[in-house]
Design a protein around this motif. Structure first.
Motif, PDB file in Angstrom:
ATOM      1  N   PRO A  34      -1.190   2.922  15.049  1.00  8.64           N
ATOM      2  CA  PRO A  34      -0.718   2.255  13.836  1.00  8.64           C
ATOM      3  C   PRO A  34      -1.423   2.793  12.591  1.00  8.64           C
ATOM      4  O   PRO A  34      -2.552   3.270  12.658  1.00  8.64           O
ATOM      5  CB  PRO A  34      -1.055   0.779  14.063  1.00  8.64           C
ATOM      6  N   ARG A  35      -0.709   2.712  11.468  1.00  8.22           N
ATOM      7  CA  ARG A  35      -1.264   3.148  10.191  1.00  8.22           C
ATOM      8  C   ARG A  35      -0.808   2.208   9.081  1.00  8.22           C
ATOM      9  O   ARG A  35       0.217   1.537   9.181  1.00  8.22           O
ATOM     10  CB  ARG A  35      -0.797   4.569   9.825  1.00  8.22           C
ATOM     11  N   TYR A  36      -1.590   2.180   8.012  1.00  5.67           N
ATOM     12  CA  TYR A  36      -1.239   1.450   6.797  1.00  5.67           C
ATOM     13  C   TYR A  36      -0.978   2.493   5.718  1.00  5.67           C
ATOM     14  O   TYR A  36      -1.705   3.481   5.618  1.00  5.67           O
ATOM     15  CB  TYR A  36      -2.384   0.533   6.363  1.00  5.67           C
TER      16      TYR A  36
ATOM     17  N   PHE B  94       3.530  -1.435   0.111  1.00  3.71           N
ATOM     18  CA  PHE B  94       2.571  -1.443   1.212  1.00  3.71           C
ATOM     19  C   PHE B  94       3.383  -1.426   2.498  1.00  3.71           C
ATOM     20  O   PHE B  94       4.255  -2.271   2.703  1.00  3.71           O
ATOM     21  CB  PHE B  94       1.673  -2.682   1.157  1.00  3.71           C
ATOM     22  N   ILE B  95       3.110  -0.454   3.364  1.00  2.00           N
ATOM     23  CA  ILE B  95       3.875  -0.273   4.600  1.00  2.00           C
ATOM     24  C   ILE B  95       2.916  -0.310   5.782  1.00  2.00           C
ATOM     25  O   ILE B  95       1.868   0.338   5.760  1.00  2.00           O
ATOM     26  CB  ILE B  95       4.614   1.083   4.585  1.00  2.00           C
ATOM     27  N   PHE B  96       3.299  -1.058   6.808  1.00  2.00           N
ATOM     28  CA  PHE B  96       2.560  -1.039   8.070  1.00  2.00           C
ATOM     29  C   PHE B  96       3.430  -0.336   9.090  1.00  2.00           C
ATOM     30  O   PHE B  96       4.574  -0.722   9.300  1.00  2.00           O
ATOM     31  CB  PHE B  96       2.224  -2.459   8.542  1.00  2.00           C
ATOM     32  N   SER B  97       2.891   0.707   9.708  1.00  2.00           N
ATOM     33  CA  SER B  97       3.635   1.455  10.707  1.00  2.00           C
ATOM     34  C   SER B  97       2.961   1.268  12.051  1.00  2.00           C
ATOM     35  O   SER B  97       1.769   1.571  12.217  1.00  2.00           O
ATOM     36  CB  SER B  97       3.633   2.940  10.329  1.00  2.00           C
ATOM     37  N   SER B  98       3.732   0.784  13.018  1.00  2.00           N
ATOM     38  CA  SER B  98       3.188   0.592  14.354  1.00  2.00           C
ATOM     39  C   SER B  98       4.182   1.131  15.369  1.00  2.00           C
ATOM     40  O   SER B  98       5.313   0.642  15.453  1.00  2.00           O
ATOM     41  CB  SER B  98       2.935  -0.892  14.634  1.00  2.00           C
TER      42      SER B  98
ATOM     43  N   VAL C 174     -11.372  -0.383   7.355  1.00  2.00           N
ATOM     44  CA  VAL C 174     -10.164   0.345   6.979  1.00  2.00           C
ATOM     45  C   VAL C 174     -10.617   1.545   6.154  1.00  2.00           C
ATOM     46  O   VAL C 174     -11.335   1.389   5.162  1.00  2.00           O
ATOM     47  CB  VAL C 174      -9.190  -0.535   6.154  1.00  2.00           C
TER      48      VAL C 174
ATOM     49  N   LYS D 145      -6.249   4.120   8.103  1.00  2.00           N
ATOM     50  CA  LYS D 145      -6.361   3.699   9.503  1.00  2.00           C
ATOM     51  C   LYS D 145      -7.579   2.807   9.655  1.00  2.00           C
ATOM     52  O   LYS D 145      -8.396   2.693   8.742  1.00  2.00           O
ATOM     53  CB  LYS D 145      -6.467   4.907  10.429  1.00  2.00           C
TER      54      LYS D 145
END
Length: 96
Positions: free
Chosen positions: A66-68, A88-92, A43, A35
């Motif tokens: 949001p999280r990475y 690599f995932i970006f979650s929003s 980060v 985060k």
């Protein structure tokens, strides 16, 4: 007209953890959840997971922030080869 772009740095200890994660020898699915620390513009590591499926990981994500994520999983190819891709995932969340 000048504009200012603020870019976050990655915490040094997290950088080391990510390097080790990239070359890990374990064969289980694993994830590193990250985060942004808004005060420090950094980060940072939030949590590490071993033996976690994507569905279980989805349940761990906060609903409003949001999280990475860096995720490694076992992939068996059609010809029988096994690999461990690193994603690599970006979650929003919606509206964030």
């Amino acid at each position: 007209m000048s504009s200012s772009l603020v870019v976050c740095e990655v915490d040094v200890s997290l950088q080391e953890k990510l390097k080790k994660f990239r070359f890990r020898k374990e064969t289980s699915n694993a994830a590193i959840l990250m985060k942004i620390d808004m005060e420090k513009q950094l980060v940072v590591l939030e949590e590490e997971y071993e033996n976690i499926s994507l569905d279980e990981l989805r349940e761990e994500l906060p609903e409003r922030q949001p999280r990475y994520i860096v995720y490694s999983y076992k992939l068996t190819h059609g010809d029988g080869r096994v690999s461990y891709p690193l994603c690599f995932i970006f979650s929003s969340p919606v509206g964030e």
